[in-house]
Scaffold this motif. Structure first.
Motif, PDB file in Angstrom:
ATOM      1  N   ARG A 221       0.835  -1.204   0.000  1.00 32.73           N
ATOM      2  CA  ARG A 221       0.000   0.000   0.000  1.00 32.73           C
ATOM      3  C   ARG A 221       0.871   1.256   0.000  1.00 32.73           C
ATOM      4  NH1 ARG A 221      -3.134  -2.537   5.102  1.00 32.73           N
ATOM      5  NH2 ARG A 221      -3.965  -4.387   4.024  1.00 32.73           N
ATOM      6  N   GLY A 222       0.326   2.311  -0.594  1.00 32.41           N
ATOM      7  CA  GLY A 222       1.050   3.576  -0.626  1.00 32.41           C
ATOM      8  C   GLY A 222       1.127   4.149  -2.023  1.00 32.41           C
ATOM      9  N   ASN A 223       2.013   5.118  -2.195  1.00 33.28           N
ATOM     10  CA  ASN A 223       2.148   5.828  -3.470  1.00 33.28           C
ATOM     11  C   ASN A 223       3.272   5.225  -4.322  1.00 33.28           C
ATOM     12  OD1 ASN A 223       0.100   7.749  -2.935  1.00 33.28           O
ATOM     13  ND2 ASN A 223       1.525   8.977  -1.713  1.00 33.28           N
ATOM     14  N   TYR A 224       3.024   5.217  -5.617  1.00 34.88           N
ATOM     15  CA  TYR A 224       3.987   4.701  -6.590  1.00 34.88           C
ATOM     16  C   TYR A 224       4.222   5.769  -7.661  1.00 34.88           C
ATOM     17  CZ  TYR A 224       3.144  -0.016  -4.722  1.00 34.88           C
ATOM     18  OH  TYR A 224       3.041  -1.124  -3.912  1.00 34.88           O
ATOM     19  N   SER A 225       5.428   5.819  -8.176  1.00 33.03           N
ATOM     20  CA  SER A 225       5.727   6.682  -9.318  1.00 33.03           C
ATOM     21  C   SER A 225       5.991   5.783 -10.524  1.00 33.03           C
ATOM     22  CB  SER A 225       6.947   7.564  -9.042  1.00 33.03           C
ATOM     23  OG  SER A 225       8.092   6.773  -8.790  1.00 33.03           O
ATOM     24  N   ALA A 226       5.686   6.292 -11.724  1.00 31.69           N
ATOM     25  CA  ALA A 226       5.818   5.471 -12.926  1.00 31.69           C
ATOM     26  C   ALA A 226       6.202   6.332 -14.116  1.00 31.69           C
ATOM     27  CB  ALA A 226       4.513   4.726 -13.202  1.00 31.69           C
ATOM     28  N   LYS A 227       6.775   5.662 -15.116  1.00 32.54           N
ATOM     29  CA  LYS A 227       7.118   6.331 -16.372  1.00 32.54           C
ATOM     30  C   LYS A 227       6.623   5.449 -17.516  1.00 32.54           C
ATOM     31  CE  LYS A 227      11.152   8.330 -16.934  1.00 32.54           C
ATOM     32  NZ  LYS A 227      10.842   9.755 -17.249  1.00 32.54           N
ATOM     33  N   LEU A 228       5.786   6.016 -18.369  1.00 31.71           N
ATOM     34  CA  LEU A 228       5.232   5.309 -19.526  1.00 31.71           C
ATOM     35  C   LEU A 228       5.817   5.912 -20.797  1.00 31.71           C
ATOM     36  CD1 LEU A 228       3.164   3.283 -20.714  1.00 31.71           C
ATOM     37  CD2 LEU A 228       1.452   5.098 -20.575  1.00 31.71           C
ATOM     38  N   LYS A 229       6.416   5.064 -21.627  1.00 31.12           N
ATOM     39  CA  LYS A 229       7.101   5.550 -22.829  1.00 31.12           C
ATOM     40  C   LYS A 229       6.645   4.776 -24.057  1.00 31.12           C
ATOM     41  CE  LYS A 229      11.808   6.461 -24.557  1.00 31.12           C
ATOM     42  NZ  LYS A 229      13.254   6.353 -24.234  1.00 31.12           N
ATOM     43  N   PHE A 230       6.400   5.520 -25.156  1.00 30.13           N
ATOM     44  CA  PHE A 230       5.995   4.912 -26.420  1.00 30.13           C
ATOM     45  C   PHE A 230       7.030   5.235 -27.500  1.00 30.13           C
ATOM     46  CE2 PHE A 230       2.041   5.023 -24.137  1.00 30.13           C
ATOM     47  CZ  PHE A 230       1.361   3.894 -24.561  1.00 30.13           C
ATOM     48  N   GLU A 231       7.486   4.202 -28.198  1.00 25.25           N
ATOM     49  CA  GLU A 231       8.418   4.363 -29.318  1.00 25.25           C
ATOM     50  C   GLU A 231       7.935   3.540 -30.500  1.00 25.25           C
ATOM     51  OE1 GLU A 231      12.343   3.202 -28.215  1.00 25.25           O
ATOM     52  OE2 GLU A 231      12.861   5.164 -27.405  1.00 25.25           O
ATOM     53  N   ASP A 232       8.401   3.923 -31.711  1.00 26.02           N
ATOM     54  CA  ASP A 232       8.090   3.124 -32.893  1.00 26.02           C
ATOM     55  C   ASP A 232       9.346   2.390 -33.365  1.00 26.02           C
ATOM     56  OD1 ASP A 232       9.658   4.941 -34.317  1.00 26.02           O
ATOM     57  OD2 ASP A 232       7.949   6.084 -35.065  1.00 26.02           O
ATOM     58  N   ASP A 233       9.226   1.722 -34.517  1.00 31.80           N
ATOM     59  CA  ASP A 233      10.348   0.934 -35.036  1.00 31.80           C
ATOM     60  C   ASP A 233      11.601   1.763 -35.297  1.00 31.80           C
ATOM     61  OD1 ASP A 233       9.237  -1.544 -34.964  1.00 31.80           O
ATOM     62  OD2 ASP A 233       8.560  -1.561 -37.032  1.00 31.80           O
ATOM     63  N   ASP A 234      11.406   3.036 -35.615  1.00 38.89           N
ATOM     64  CA  ASP A 234      12.536   3.920 -35.885  1.00 38.89           C
ATOM     65  C   ASP A 234      13.048   4.600 -34.627  1.00 38.89           C
ATOM     66  OD1 ASP A 234      12.770   3.680 -38.822  1.00 38.89           O
ATOM     67  OD2 ASP A 234      10.729   4.444 -38.780  1.00 38.89           O
TER      68      ASP A 234
END
Length: 250
Positions: A221-234
């Motif tokens: 329980r508690g707070n979480y930090s996150a990083k979401l990243k999107f890339e393509d084939d290039d």
């Protein structure tokens, strides 16, 4: 047109083919029809790929390998040269029926294309879908004075992130993501996945990421930090989002 795959060459054959010599006169017409179908199949592969070289994202195993290789810094393949959609459409500008078919396939019209080579992916919102809870949607980008805590979940619950995005200018090939999660400075989770290949269209795309399960217990329980990243084939980065979420007692 989510997860656009490769087209397969079509074929047109008459049922119950005859061996009667009198039917030979129609052979040239049949061959011409087959040639046109083959050409259309080849064009479909080129249009959906947006490149001059061969490339395939239809296999889930290969898709996962691409994501893993990208993170490890190993090139799984070398993409072919990128071709603008405007150039693709102008290839057969004298064939009106084929041109209309390409525009229908791509979900766009020539007037919306400016010849720009690089695709652009614009993310409009991120949401959270969890059983027993109302769907939460947050607009993107996150403004400076907006809380980075995007959602709160109960421990041991299943959830999926939902993204809404648009594609402009050209086909984006092999759009993939990696989502990393930290708690108190320690990385506790990482998930990767392949969304697919997308062509420009007027309506935005909606895509649900793979289902995740929140941990359980007092320590979870508690707070979480996150990083979401999107890339393509290039390896173009189309989104890099820092956000937070909270896990509460069930």
């Amino acid at each position: 047109m989510e997860g656009v795959g490769r087209g397969e060459a079509g074929s047109s054959s008459s049922p119950g083919a005859t061996k009667d010599p009198s039917a030979a006169s129609g052979g040239s017409n049949g061959e011409a029809g087959e040639e046109k179908e083959k050409k259309r199949g080849i064009d479909e592969e080129e249009v959906l790929d947006g490149r001059g070289g061969d490339d395939d994202h239809g296999d889930d195993d290969n898709d996962e390998e691409v994501v893993t290789d990208r993170e490890d810094g190993v090139d799984g393949f070398v993409p072919g040269p990128l071709i603008s959609l405007k150039e693709q459409l102008e290839k057969d500008k004298d064939d009106e029926s084929l041109r209309r078919w390409k525009e229908k396939l791509l979900g766009c019209i020539d007037g919306e294309l400016n010849g720009q080579m690089d695709p652009e992916v614009i993310f409009h919102s991120i949401g959270i879908v969890s059983e027993g809870c109302a769907e939460i949607v947050r607009p993107l980008p996150i403004v400076e004075n907006q809380s980075r805590v995007l959602f709160t979940l109960k421990e041991g619950s299943q959830y999926r992130l939902k993204l809404t995005f648009s594609v402009k200018h050209n086909i984006v090939s092999g759009l993939a993501y990696v989502n990393r999660v930290w708690k108190k400075g320690l990385r506790v989770d990482e998930s990767k996945g392949m969304l697919g290949t997308f062509a420009p269209q007027r309506a935005p795309y909606e895509h649900l990421l793979e289902e995740e399960t929140t941990p359980s217990g007092v320590l979870a329980r508690g707070n979480y930090s996150a990083k979401l990243k999107f890339e393509d084939d290039d390896k173009r980065c189309h989104l890099e989002l820092d956000y937070s979420f909270e896990i509460k007692k069930r």
